[in-house]
Design an enzyme around this catalytic site. Structure first.
Site, PDB file in Angstrom:
ATOM      1  N   ASN A  81       0.851  -1.231  -0.083  1.00 18.81           N
ATOM      2  CA  ASN A  81      -0.043   0.016  -0.042  1.00 18.81           C
ATOM      3  C   ASN A  81       0.797   1.265   0.168  1.00 18.81           C
ATOM      4  OD1 ASN A  81      -2.547  -0.554  -0.232  1.00 18.81           O
ATOM      5  ND2 ASN A  81      -3.183  -0.609   1.909  1.00 18.81           N
ATOM      6  N   THR A  82       2.144   1.116   0.351  1.00 20.15           N
ATOM      7  CA  THR A  82       3.070   2.320   0.548  1.00 20.15           C
ATOM      8  C   THR A  82       2.918   3.058  -0.872  1.00 20.15           C
ATOM      9  OG1 THR A  82       4.406   1.426   2.151  1.00 20.15           O
ATOM     10  CG2 THR A  82       5.210   3.112   0.778  1.00 20.15           C
TER      11      THR A  82
ATOM     12  N   GLY B 221       2.546  12.554   2.192  1.00 21.53           N
ATOM     13  CA  GLY B 221       3.736  12.833   2.799  1.00 21.53           C
ATOM     14  C   GLY B 221       4.074  12.291   4.289  1.00 21.53           C
TER      15      GLY B 221
ATOM     16  N   VAL C   2       3.524 -16.569   2.903  1.00 26.31           N
ATOM     17  CA  VAL C   2       3.941 -17.049   4.316  1.00 26.31           C
ATOM     18  C   VAL C   2       2.511 -17.615   4.926  1.00 26.31           C
ATOM     19  CG1 VAL C   2       4.545 -16.568   6.557  1.00 26.31           C
ATOM     20  CG2 VAL C   2       5.837 -15.845   4.615  1.00 26.31           C
TER      21      VAL C   2
ATOM     22  N   HIS D 265     -11.748   7.150   3.787  1.00 25.58           N
ATOM     23  CA  HIS D 265     -11.286   8.449   3.173  1.00 25.58           C
ATOM     24  C   HIS D 265     -12.247   9.447   2.560  1.00 25.58           C
ATOM     25  CE1 HIS D 265      -8.487  11.312   1.315  1.00 25.58           C
ATOM     26  NE2 HIS D 265      -7.449  10.962   1.943  1.00 25.58           N
TER      27      HIS D 265
ATOM     28  N   ARG E 115     -10.488  13.251   8.900  1.00 26.56           N
ATOM     29  CA  ARG E 115     -11.045  12.509   7.615  1.00 26.56           C
ATOM     30  C   ARG E 115     -12.540  12.152   8.235  1.00 26.56           C
ATOM     31  NH1 ARG E 115      -5.617   9.107   5.756  1.00 26.56           N
ATOM     32  NH2 ARG E 115      -4.840  10.820   4.498  1.00 26.56           N
TER      33      ARG E 115
ATOM     34  N   GLU F  54       0.901  -0.675   9.088  1.00 26.86           N
ATOM     35  CA  GLU F  54      -0.619  -0.679   9.502  1.00 26.86           C
ATOM     36  C   GLU F  54      -0.981  -2.073   9.697  1.00 26.86           C
ATOM     37  OE1 GLU F  54      -4.811  -0.206   6.337  1.00 26.86           O
ATOM     38  OE2 GLU F  54      -2.515   0.211   5.658  1.00 26.86           O
TER      39      GLU F  54
ATOM     40  N   ARG G 285      -7.046   7.884  11.488  1.00 31.35           N
ATOM     41  CA  ARG G 285      -5.676   8.422  11.250  1.00 31.35           C
ATOM     42  C   ARG G 285      -5.553   9.749  10.787  1.00 31.35           C
ATOM     43  NH1 ARG G 285      -2.432   8.142   7.089  1.00 31.35           N
ATOM     44  NH2 ARG G 285      -3.698   6.998   5.729  1.00 31.35           N
TER      45      ARG G 285
END
Length: 466
Positions: free
Chosen positions: A55-56, A62, A169, A255, A294, A427, A437
């Site tokens: 997801n990064t 920022g 995994v 969001h 948010r 996360e 968040r």
């Protein structure tokens, strides 16, 4: 310039033992591996998807940090205390205070650590719920996520840290009550066991898991998601197998500004509002402080009859948000030579939209938003044509809940005791953000707790060997 392409390690090079297994290749996993490697460990990264970065890759605004040298260069005096207070208030005062204390006092060190590695975040913007500019981003104004993943992968490649894709995994292995390896399924369907002195969970959240969302928040199960398809809560399931506690699982962030008229939901980052954009409803009128939390902005949009809104901005704002070029390139941006033009193109009343923009420009000039009390993101008005609009509506974005950890990134059992050999950050871990968040805090969390997971796994391995 040719685009950098990272080549994952050939599966033939997989060994049956490493010092540290890191599960997940987003920023948390990459940072944890680099930090552990610099301390002398031999880590390996396992990624279940064929694409690295998790997801990064989708983060756009920022990285928050307070008391940084970057802020001082921009003549901004900040404090850890104010960063703590903004995040605590923004999280409904439900944040884990111990984790929050560590987080807010280690952001500046994380910015410095990145800079020491040639990753410079020299520009600043602001996000909803913050009172001060502390959202660090590259001077090129490139979206933070892709920039960070690319730069971290370059470092991983340079340090020759093995990174395997298509490795799923399935299980954390234990001897007694100590995590000492994993069982994984490889791309060809075969299963193998890998021994390790410690394991780091860096698997991200569960924003793309309808099953887990349905269990904890059935009211959100029909929402679109901004998450990549691999964000299915694997780390949470792995941790539960060895008795880890969970925290805040019902706290899921929606969001407010996501363009979802196409097959793919595109998050329109908070920096767009932070640099001056406003939101209007189907009548062409503002209806909220665009840089409230948010949660509050989402609730305001959901309270509209159409349950969607338009971001309105001009060429001046666009120059300060490079991501807008990408949004435009993929067809998400409506253009208008004048405000009246734009109103026609998005089918809202032109008189209303012209008055809304005119009133907003006056508010910016006076630095006083008497309508909705907005006090940030008011450095530029909306007066430089051409003008732009993006249709947005809320979508599932972030999961605040997850595996229970402490400030040392140790995974905790239900009774609060650390599970030996198991660490987590990013996360997948819950508790830091409370019930909401703040934008810019997730990237900060990946670097701060990624480093901590790398440091503490090294310390744990040293202590167990001595």
């Amino acid at each position: 310039m040719a685009k950098y392409v990272f080549k994952p390690t050939d599966i033939k090079e997989l060994k049956d033992q490493y010092d540290l297994v890191v599960i997940g290749s987003g920023a948390t996993g990459l940072v944890a591996s680099l930090q552990a490697h610099e301390l002398g460990l031999k880590p390996v990264i396992f990624e279940k998807m064929d694409k690295l970065g998790g997801n990064t890759n989708r983060a756009s605004s920022g990285m928050n940090a307070a008391e940084t040298s970057v802020q001082l260069k921009h003549h901004i005096v900040d404090s850890y205390e104010e960063f703590y207070e903004d995040t605590y208030r923004g999280g409904g005062e439900m944040n884990n205070k111990e984790m929050l204390q560590y987080f807010t006092t280690h952001g500046a060190l994380a910015i410095d650590w990145l800079a020491d590695h040639g990753i410079h975040l020299d520009d600043l913007t602001i996000t909803g719920g913050m009172k001060i500019k502390r959202t660090h981003r590259p001077a090129s104004l490139a979206p933070i996520g892709g920039f960070l993943v690319t730069e971290l992968l370059k470092l991983v490649e340079k340090q020759q840290i093995p990174v395997f894709t298509d490795v799923h995994v399935d299980k954390l292995n234990q001897t007694g009550n100590v995590v000492d390896g994993v069982t994984a399924t490889l791309g060809d369907g075969s299963q193998t066991e890998i021994k390790a002195d410690a394991v780091v969970l860096a698997t991200g959240g569960f924003g793309a898991s309808k099953d887990i969302i349905k269990k904890y928040r059935p009211d959100l199960v029909d929402y679109n998601t901004t998450n990549q398809p691999g964000a299915t809560g694997d780390g949470i399931k792995l941790a539960q197998q060895v008795g880890a506690g969970l925290v805040d699982m019902d706290q899921i962030q929606v969001h407010p500004t996501v363009q979802q008229d196409t097959d793919h939901a595109f998050l329109i980052g908070e920096a767009t509002r932070g640099e001056g954009a406003i939101l209007v409803n189907g009548e062409g009128k503002r209806f909220v402080n665009e840089l409230d939390t948010r949660k509050n902005v989402t609730n305001a949009i959901n309270g509209l009859p159409e349950k969607s809104a338009y971001l309105i901005l001009d060429s001046g704002i666009r120059e300060h948000v490079k991501a807008l070029d990408f949004y435009d390139h993929v067809g998400l941006v409506v253009h208008g030579e004048s405000i009246a033009d734009l109103a026609t193109n998005i089918k809202v009343d032109s008189g209303n939209l012209e008055k809304t923009v005119s009133d907003w420009n006056t508010a910016v000039a006076d630095q006083n938003d008497s309508q909705f009390g907005r006090s940030t993101g008011m450095e530029r008005d909306i007066s430089h044509g051409p003008f732009f609009a993006i249709h947005i509506a809320p979508a599932v974005h972030y999961t605040m809940g997850g595996v229970k950890i402490n400030r040392k990134a140790q995974v905790l059992a239900d009774d609060g005791n650390p599970i030996k050999g198991l660490f987590a950050g990013g996360e997948v871990a819950g508790g830091l953000h409370g019930n909401n968040r703040i934008g810019g805090n997730s990237i900060a969390e990946t670097v701060i707790f990624g480093r901590q997971a790398g440091e503490q796994s090294f310390k744990y391995i040293q202590d167990t060997k001595n």
